[in-house]
Design an enzyme around this catalytic site. Structure first.
Site, PDB file in Angstrom:
ATOM      1  N   GLY A  18      47.391  46.689  35.996  1.00 39.20           N
ATOM      2  CA  GLY A  18      46.403  47.733  36.519  1.00 39.20           C
ATOM      3  C   GLY A  18      45.031  47.519  36.351  1.00 39.20           C
ATOM      4  O   GLY A  18      44.248  48.513  36.277  1.00 39.20           O
ATOM      5  N   SER A  19      44.477  46.307  35.509  1.00 42.08           N
ATOM      6  CA  SER A  19      43.377  46.235  35.167  1.00 42.08           C
ATOM      7  C   SER A  19      42.129  46.340  36.180  1.00 42.08           C
ATOM      8  O   SER A  19      40.984  46.889  36.111  1.00 42.08           O
ATOM      9  CB  SER A  19      42.985  45.006  34.278  1.00 42.08           C
ATOM     10  OG  SER A  19      42.816  43.972  35.143  1.00 42.08           O
ATOM     11  N   ASN A  20      42.297  45.864  37.566  1.00 44.79           N
ATOM     12  CA  ASN A  20      41.703  46.062  38.669  1.00 44.79           C
ATOM     13  C   ASN A  20      41.534  47.398  39.224  1.00 44.79           C
ATOM     14  O   ASN A  20      40.284  47.879  39.282  1.00 44.79           O
ATOM     15  CB  ASN A  20      42.054  45.213  39.934  1.00 44.79           C
ATOM     16  CG  ASN A  20      41.607  43.765  39.826  1.00 44.79           C
ATOM     17  OD1 ASN A  20      40.519  43.641  39.996  1.00 44.79           O
ATOM     18  ND2 ASN A  20      42.521  42.684  39.513  1.00 44.79           N
ATOM     19  N   MET A  96      52.857  43.181  43.756  1.00 48.27           N
ATOM     20  CA  MET A  96      53.158  41.890  43.891  1.00 48.27           C
ATOM     21  C   MET A  96      54.399  41.905  45.205  1.00 48.27           C
ATOM     22  O   MET A  96      55.473  41.278  45.168  1.00 48.27           O
ATOM     23  CB  MET A  96      53.842  41.243  42.835  1.00 48.27           C
ATOM     24  CG  MET A  96      52.509  41.295  41.708  1.00 48.27           C
ATOM     25  SD  MET A  96      51.026  40.269  42.243  1.00 48.27           S
ATOM     26  CE  MET A  96      51.497  38.788  41.882  1.00 48.27           C
ATOM     27  N   ARG A  97      54.178  42.662  46.189  1.00 51.00           N
ATOM     28  CA  ARG A  97      55.081  42.477  47.461  1.00 51.00           C
ATOM     29  C   ARG A  97      54.321  42.490  48.639  1.00 51.00           C
ATOM     30  O   ARG A  97      53.067  42.965  48.559  1.00 51.00           O
ATOM     31  CB  ARG A  97      55.847  43.811  47.429  1.00 51.00           C
ATOM     32  CG  ARG A  97      57.022  44.031  46.283  1.00 51.00           C
ATOM     33  CD  ARG A  97      57.753  45.282  46.557  1.00 51.00           C
ATOM     34  NE  ARG A  97      58.536  45.403  45.459  1.00 51.00           N
ATOM     35  CZ  ARG A  97      59.536  45.062  45.077  1.00 51.00           C
ATOM     36  NH1 ARG A  97      60.230  44.457  45.820  1.00 51.00           N
ATOM     37  NH2 ARG A  97      60.166  45.382  44.052  1.00 51.00           N
ATOM     38  N   LEU A  98      54.749  41.857  49.731  1.00 48.75           N
ATOM     39  CA  LEU A  98      54.241  41.881  50.778  1.00 48.75           C
ATOM     40  C   LEU A  98      54.333  43.250  51.624  1.00 48.75           C
ATOM     41  O   LEU A  98      55.361  43.913  51.521  1.00 48.75           O
ATOM     42  CB  LEU A  98      54.941  41.013  51.971  1.00 48.75           C
ATOM     43  CG  LEU A  98      54.371  39.670  51.852  1.00 48.75           C
ATOM     44  CD1 LEU A  98      54.852  38.878  53.091  1.00 48.75           C
ATOM     45  CD2 LEU A  98      52.736  39.509  52.132  1.00 48.75           C
ATOM     46  N   ASN A 113      43.306  44.310  49.727  1.00 46.33           N
ATOM     47  CA  ASN A 113      44.270  43.589  48.912  1.00 46.33           C
ATOM     48  C   ASN A 113      43.166  42.755  48.193  1.00 46.33           C
ATOM     49  O   ASN A 113      41.983  42.143  48.595  1.00 46.33           O
ATOM     50  CB  ASN A 113      45.174  42.970  49.412  1.00 46.33           C
ATOM     51  CG  ASN A 113      46.142  42.018  48.343  1.00 46.33           C
ATOM     52  OD1 ASN A 113      46.320  42.583  47.282  1.00 46.33           O
ATOM     53  ND2 ASN A 113      46.423  40.865  48.493  1.00 46.33           N
ATOM     54  N   HIS A 115      42.805  38.992  46.147  1.00 48.95           N
ATOM     55  CA  HIS A 115      43.845  37.690  45.897  1.00 48.95           C
ATOM     56  C   HIS A 115      43.074  36.768  44.734  1.00 48.95           C
ATOM     57  O   HIS A 115      41.776  36.743  45.039  1.00 48.95           O
ATOM     58  CB  HIS A 115      44.170  37.167  47.160  1.00 48.95           C
ATOM     59  CG  HIS A 115      45.056  35.955  46.852  1.00 48.95           C
ATOM     60  ND1 HIS A 115      46.621  36.093  46.512  1.00 48.95           N
ATOM     61  CD2 HIS A 115      44.856  34.500  46.881  1.00 48.95           C
ATOM     62  CE1 HIS A 115      46.902  34.781  46.516  1.00 48.95           C
ATOM     63  NE2 HIS A 115      46.071  34.023  46.675  1.00 48.95           N
TER      64      HIS A 115
HETATM   65  C1  GAR Z   1      45.154  40.083  39.745  1.00 51.08           C
HETATM   66  O1  GAR Z   1      44.708  38.692  39.484  1.00 51.08           O
HETATM   67  C2  GAR Z   1      45.211  39.869  41.149  1.00 51.08           C
HETATM   68  O2  GAR Z   1      44.309  39.237  41.989  1.00 51.08           O
HETATM   69  C3  GAR Z   1      46.703  39.319  41.229  1.00 51.08           C
HETATM   70  O3  GAR Z   1      47.393  39.904  40.455  1.00 51.08           O
HETATM   71  C4  GAR Z   1      46.458  40.318  39.334  1.00 51.08           C
HETATM   72  C5  GAR Z   1      46.796  41.943  38.979  1.00 51.08           C
HETATM   73  O4  GAR Z   1      46.068  42.106  37.708  1.00 51.08           O
HETATM   74  N1  GAR Z   1      47.056  39.606  42.568  1.00 51.08           N
HETATM   75  C6  GAR Z   1      48.084  38.855  43.277  1.00 51.08           C
HETATM   76  O5  GAR Z   1      48.269  37.707  42.974  1.00 51.08           O
HETATM   77  C7  GAR Z   1      48.512  39.090  44.499  1.00 51.08           C
HETATM   78  N2  GAR Z   1      49.072  38.222  45.570  1.00 51.08           N
HETATM   79  P1  GAR Z   1      45.694  43.711  37.443  1.00 51.08           P
HETATM   80  O6  GAR Z   1      47.269  44.236  37.672  1.00 51.08           O
HETATM   81  O7  GAR Z   1      45.316  43.644  35.967  1.00 51.08           O
HETATM   82  O8  GAR Z   1      44.900  44.244  38.486  1.00 51.08           O
END
Ligand code: GAR
Length: 205
Positions: A18-20, A96-98, A113, A115
């Site tokens: 969840g850093s984003n 991480m799910r569609l 989203n 990516h």
């Molecule tokens: C991020 O790098 C995001 O782009 C990726 O997962 C990571 C989540 O990091 N998402 C995908 O690959 C989706 N297909 P976070 O949990 O620290 O935000």
């Protein structure tokens, strides 16, 4: 000016760290992004991001598809949870799910989203590994609207990241993540301010 009760109410979907999500919430707290984090949902009850969200005072909810007879039932429960919290926009951040029809149809044109590649290159899982395997010299991150495909919706914003010969999946993931943290909140700010899609191009108001 909208007062805080009228700010766009945003739900976050996460599966892990969840850093984003936290980078976005930081911008909200700094007053740079005018949204109201309504709820954080995870399909993974052990997600670290749930603890961070709770510490930040945001309501959280978690359940998994295995709690339901069908995948559709899971998505309908997710829609109910999001709607109950007044969600207007959905921000997937490491979810991480569609997303499927029930969620997509409940929030038309209001699901984002992020990516870890410059789409349309390297959609799907393990984008950073795909990037290294392809030997490209530039990659980055993409914020896009979610449609029924996998990482196929119209692109809102992208940031480029150079790939060095010495990069590993880990080092590249770190650099991309750093770019993601400075991209997602800007993309949300633009998207919630209004946009149109002309052909494949997102045009902001
Ligand atoms: C991020 O790098 C995001 O782009 C990726 O997962 C990571 C989540 O990091 N998402 C995908 O690959 C989706 N297909 P976070 O949990 O620290 O935000």
């Amino acid at each position: 000016m909208r007062d805080s009760k009228q700010l766009p109410r945003v739900a976050f979907l996460i599966s892990g760290r969840g850093s984003n999500m936290m980078a976005i919430i930081k911008k909200v707290k700094e007053g740079k992004l005018k949204i109201k984090p309504a709820i954080v949902f995870s399909d993974n009850p052990g997600a670290d991001g749930l603890k961070s969200a709770e510490k930040a005072g945001i309501p959280v909810s978690t359940f998994t598809p295995s709690d339901f007879p069908t995948r559709e039932d899971y998505e309908k429960a997710l829609v109910n949870t999001l709607k109950k919290n007044g969600t207007e926009w959905v921000v997937a951040a490491g979810y991480m799910r569609l997303l499927k029809k029930p969620v997509i149809e409940a929030f038309p044109g209001k699901i984002l989203n992020i990516h870890p590649s410059l789409l349309p290159s390297f959609a799907g899982l393990n984008a950073q590994q795909q990037t290294i395997d392809a030997g490209v010299k530039i990659t980055g991150c993409t914020v896009h609207f979610v449609d029924m495909g996998m990482d196929t919706g119209p692109i809102v914003m992208q940031t480029a990241v150079p790939v060095e010969e010495t990069d590993t999946v880990e080092s590249l993931s770190r650099k991309i993540l750093h770019a993601e943290h400075d991209t997602y909140w800007r993309a949300i700010k633009k998207a919630v301010s209004g946009y149109q899609v002309r052909g494949r191009t997102v045009v902001f108001k």
